[in-house]
Scaffold this motif. Structure first.
Motif, PDB file in Angstrom:
ATOM      1  N   TYR A 188     -70.887  40.578 -26.527  1.00 30.06           N
ATOM      2  CA  TYR A 188     -72.037  40.453 -25.624  1.00 30.06           C
ATOM      3  C   TYR A 188     -72.461  41.821 -25.083  1.00 30.06           C
ATOM      4  O   TYR A 188     -71.676  42.522 -24.438  1.00 30.06           O
ATOM      5  CB  TYR A 188     -71.690  39.520 -24.458  1.00 30.06           C
ATOM      6  CG  TYR A 188     -71.358  38.125 -24.897  1.00 30.06           C
ATOM      7  CD1 TYR A 188     -72.358  37.254 -25.333  1.00 30.06           C
ATOM      8  CD2 TYR A 188     -70.046  37.663 -24.901  1.00 30.06           C
ATOM      9  CE1 TYR A 188     -72.058  35.957 -25.758  1.00 30.06           C
ATOM     10  CE2 TYR A 188     -69.732  36.371 -25.316  1.00 30.06           C
ATOM     11  CZ  TYR A 188     -70.743  35.532 -25.748  1.00 30.06           C
ATOM     12  OH  TYR A 188     -70.436  34.265 -26.161  1.00 30.06           O
ATOM     13  N   PHE A 189     -73.720  42.177 -25.332  1.00 34.82           N
ATOM     14  CA  PHE A 189     -74.247  43.437 -24.828  1.00 34.82           C
ATOM     15  C   PHE A 189     -74.149  43.506 -23.308  1.00 34.82           C
ATOM     16  O   PHE A 189     -73.855  44.558 -22.733  1.00 34.82           O
ATOM     17  CB  PHE A 189     -75.714  43.616 -25.249  1.00 34.82           C
ATOM     18  CG  PHE A 189     -75.891  44.328 -26.562  1.00 34.82           C
ATOM     19  CD1 PHE A 189     -75.778  45.707 -26.638  1.00 34.82           C
ATOM     20  CD2 PHE A 189     -76.178  43.629 -27.724  1.00 34.82           C
ATOM     21  CE1 PHE A 189     -75.948  46.379 -27.840  1.00 34.82           C
ATOM     22  CE2 PHE A 189     -76.338  44.289 -28.936  1.00 34.82           C
ATOM     23  CZ  PHE A 189     -76.229  45.672 -28.995  1.00 34.82           C
ATOM     24  N   ALA A 190     -74.413  42.393 -22.636  1.00 37.33           N
ATOM     25  CA  ALA A 190     -74.431  42.382 -21.170  1.00 37.33           C
ATOM     26  C   ALA A 190     -73.077  42.783 -20.593  1.00 37.33           C
ATOM     27  O   ALA A 190     -73.002  43.571 -19.637  1.00 37.33           O
ATOM     28  CB  ALA A 190     -74.831  40.999 -20.663  1.00 37.33           C
ATOM     29  N   LEU A 191     -71.999  42.263 -21.176  1.00 40.92           N
ATOM     30  CA  LEU A 191     -70.666  42.586 -20.672  1.00 40.92           C
ATOM     31  C   LEU A 191     -70.316  44.033 -20.978  1.00 40.92           C
ATOM     32  O   LEU A 191     -69.675  44.723 -20.180  1.00 40.92           O
ATOM     33  CB  LEU A 191     -69.638  41.646 -21.293  1.00 40.92           C
ATOM     34  CG  LEU A 191     -69.425  40.284 -20.580  1.00 40.92           C
ATOM     35  CD1 LEU A 191     -68.948  40.498 -19.153  1.00 40.92           C
ATOM     36  CD2 LEU A 191     -70.671  39.437 -20.581  1.00 40.92           C
ATOM     37  N   MET A 228     -64.971  40.450 -19.948  1.00 44.65           N
ATOM     38  CA  MET A 228     -64.922  41.245 -18.729  1.00 44.65           C
ATOM     39  C   MET A 228     -63.494  41.664 -18.410  1.00 44.65           C
ATOM     40  O   MET A 228     -63.201  42.818 -18.068  1.00 44.65           O
ATOM     41  CB  MET A 228     -65.509  40.444 -17.557  1.00 44.65           C
ATOM     42  CG  MET A 228     -65.384  41.149 -16.201  1.00 44.65           C
ATOM     43  SD  MET A 228     -66.201  42.753 -16.143  1.00 44.65           S
ATOM     44  CE  MET A 228     -67.905  42.244 -16.231  1.00 44.65           C
ATOM     45  N   LEU A 229     -62.581  40.737 -18.564  1.00 43.58           N
ATOM     46  CA  LEU A 229     -61.215  40.942 -18.100  1.00 43.58           C
ATOM     47  C   LEU A 229     -60.379  41.845 -19.003  1.00 43.58           C
ATOM     48  O   LEU A 229     -59.658  42.726 -18.524  1.00 43.58           O
ATOM     49  CB  LEU A 229     -60.526  39.581 -17.951  1.00 43.58           C
ATOM     50  CG  LEU A 229     -59.190  39.567 -17.218  1.00 43.58           C
ATOM     51  CD1 LEU A 229     -59.348  40.092 -15.794  1.00 43.58           C
ATOM     52  CD2 LEU A 229     -58.629  38.143 -17.194  1.00 43.58           C
ATOM     53  N   LYS A 230     -60.450  41.643 -20.313  1.00 43.77           N
ATOM     54  CA  LYS A 230     -59.563  42.386 -21.221  1.00 43.77           C
ATOM     55  C   LYS A 230     -59.716  43.906 -21.089  1.00 43.77           C
ATOM     56  O   LYS A 230     -58.721  44.621 -20.868  1.00 43.77           O
ATOM     57  CB  LYS A 230     -59.786  41.934 -22.666  1.00 43.77           C
ATOM     58  CG  LYS A 230     -58.898  42.661 -23.668  1.00 43.77           C
ATOM     59  CD  LYS A 230     -59.156  42.207 -25.098  1.00 43.77           C
ATOM     60  CE  LYS A 230     -58.319  43.004 -26.089  1.00 43.77           C
ATOM     61  NZ  LYS A 230     -58.549  42.593 -27.493  1.00 43.77           N
ATOM     62  N   PRO A 231     -60.926  44.469 -21.219  1.00 44.32           N
ATOM     63  CA  PRO A 231     -61.053  45.926 -21.077  1.00 44.32           C
ATOM     64  C   PRO A 231     -60.737  46.408 -19.661  1.00 44.32           C
ATOM     65  O   PRO A 231     -60.242  47.515 -19.476  1.00 44.32           O
ATOM     66  CB  PRO A 231     -62.526  46.191 -21.429  1.00 44.32           C
ATOM     67  CG  PRO A 231     -62.953  44.983 -22.206  1.00 44.32           C
ATOM     68  CD  PRO A 231     -62.207  43.856 -21.592  1.00 44.32           C
ATOM     69  N   MET A 269     -71.995  46.178 -18.419  1.00 40.82           N
ATOM     70  CA  MET A 269     -71.300  46.139 -17.127  1.00 40.82           C
ATOM     71  C   MET A 269     -70.095  47.071 -17.135  1.00 40.82           C
ATOM     72  O   MET A 269     -69.831  47.771 -16.155  1.00 40.82           O
ATOM     73  CB  MET A 269     -70.876  44.712 -16.800  1.00 40.82           C
ATOM     74  CG  MET A 269     -72.017  43.809 -16.398  1.00 40.82           C
ATOM     75  SD  MET A 269     -71.470  42.261 -15.652  1.00 40.82           S
ATOM     76  CE  MET A 269     -70.812  42.851 -14.096  1.00 40.82           C
ATOM     77  N   HIS A 270     -69.381  47.106 -18.254  1.00 38.80           N
ATOM     78  CA  HIS A 270     -68.219  47.982 -18.335  1.00 38.80           C
ATOM     79  C   HIS A 270     -68.626  49.453 -18.338  1.00 38.80           C
ATOM     80  O   HIS A 270     -67.897  50.293 -17.793  1.00 38.80           O
ATOM     81  CB  HIS A 270     -67.376  47.643 -19.565  1.00 38.80           C
ATOM     82  CG  HIS A 270     -66.354  46.589 -19.290  1.00 38.80           C
ATOM     83  ND1 HIS A 270     -65.241  46.813 -18.516  1.00 38.80           N
ATOM     84  CD2 HIS A 270     -66.297  45.286 -19.647  1.00 38.80           C
ATOM     85  CE1 HIS A 270     -64.524  45.712 -18.428  1.00 38.80           C
ATOM     86  NE2 HIS A 270     -65.153  44.768 -19.097  1.00 38.80           N
ATOM     87  N   PHE A 271     -69.760  49.779 -18.923  1.00 39.85           N
ATOM     88  CA  PHE A 271     -70.244  51.151 -18.844  1.00 39.85           C
ATOM     89  C   PHE A 271     -70.441  51.563 -17.380  1.00 39.85           C
ATOM     90  O   PHE A 271     -70.087  52.666 -16.978  1.00 39.85           O
ATOM     91  CB  PHE A 271     -71.570  51.304 -19.586  1.00 39.85           C
ATOM     92  CG  PHE A 271     -71.434  51.539 -21.064  1.00 39.85           C
ATOM     93  CD1 PHE A 271     -70.599  52.532 -21.550  1.00 39.85           C
ATOM     94  CD2 PHE A 271     -72.151  50.771 -21.973  1.00 39.85           C
ATOM     95  CE1 PHE A 271     -70.485  52.759 -22.920  1.00 39.85           C
ATOM     96  CE2 PHE A 271     -72.036  50.993 -23.341  1.00 39.85           C
ATOM     97  CZ  PHE A 271     -71.201  51.986 -23.812  1.00 39.85           C
TER      98      PHE A 271
END
Length: 290
Positions: A192-195, A58-61, A198-200
């Motif tokens: 992880y597809f879920a993460l 979550m954090l890096k991108p 979320m970024h999308f």
């Protein structure tokens, strides 16, 4: 304060240098209780540290996009199997030379859908040209799943206009690498597809879905469901290629059977032209011409 920051970075660099040295010399990395926890791959890949890996993905991108001023994106989905017209034509010539009916049929479909590559590329160019004339806080950036096909075409269109663009790739068994048109500092890889999903959604101001397969449908219905259930703010959802989408999914059946309301059909719009797709997004947000 700066000296302290430099000192911390030096220590981190030393920790990673130790691991790199082991790798370069072909030495197996043995368990070591004394190794710094965040520099211990075996520890970070344990089942019990999955939550930490979630946080890192979550954090890096997120931080990287913040640093480059990426706050608003137009997300483009579509098949990874679509090819640009020239390549599709070469595939057809090869198939026809082989005389194999299945190969010929497949190549003809590839050529038939090649127009979507150029349309996705042109749509991204339109968005990029508009954004270049906007203040930083109002700019919109193309974001894709980072792979080939439609994703490559959209990243390529933004690249044509020399604007930043984002690729959110995913690690798959049949390894998929980021296409060459993504801005290098914005080319991310997820486990992880879920993460990734979320970024999308975190920065998306619109979704444009070109013809695609299971992956495209998965992302499309994810967004429609979030907006329908009011778990996400309404955004323009564009189904590009009306003939394809209307043959693929009969949404009217869902209304007839009472599975959705008639109002839900207003959550998305069919379009067949890159400029019309952009005008729909502009109208949704009442964006000024520049």
């Amino acid at each position: 304060m700066e000296a302290t920051q430099d000192l911390n970075e030096r220590r981190l660099a030393d920790a990673w240098a130790e691991l790199q040295s082991h790798s370069n010399k072909g030495r197996p990395l043995k368990a070591d209780a004394y190794r710094l926890a965040f520099a211990d791959p075996e520890f970070l890949l344990r089942r019990e540290t999955r939550g930490i890996r979630f946080q890192l993905e979550m954090l890096k991108p997120d931080l990287a996009q913040q640093e480059l001023g990426i706050e608003n994106t137009i997300v483009v989905f579509g098949s990874a199997r679509v090819r640009e017209p020239g390549i599709a034509q070469e595939h057809l010539a090869t198939a026809e030379a082989s005389g194999n009916p299945k190969s010929i049929a497949k190549a003809r479909a590839l050529l038939r859908n090649a127009r979507h590559y150029e349309q996705a590329r042109e749509f991204a160019r339109i968005v990029a040209r508009y954004s270049k004339a906007c203040p930083q806080e109002d700019q919109l950036f193309i974001c894709t799943g980072g792979g080939p096909g439609i994703m490559e075409a959209a990243n390529r269109g933004a690249h044509d206009e020399a604007t930043l663009n984002v690729g959110l790739n995913i690690s798959l068994p049949h390894e998929q690498s980021g296409n060459p048109y993504i801005t290098p500092d914005l080319s991310f890889k997820f486990h992880y597809f879920a993460l990734r999903k979320m970024h999308f959604m975190m920065r998306a101001k619109a979704l444009v879905a070109f013809p695609g397969g299971f992956g495209t449908l998965d992302e499309l219905f994810e967004v429609i469901t979030l907006v329908q259930c009011k778990k996400a703010k309404p955004v323009p959802i564009v189904l590009f290629g009306s003939d394809y989408w209307k043959r693929l999914i009969n949404f009217d059946v869902l209304v007839e059977e009472g599975m959705i309301s008639a109002e839900d059909l207003k959550l998305f719009e069919y379009v067949d032209d890159p400029q019309v797709a952009w005008e729909y997004i502009m109208k949704f947000y009442d964006l000024p011409s520049v």
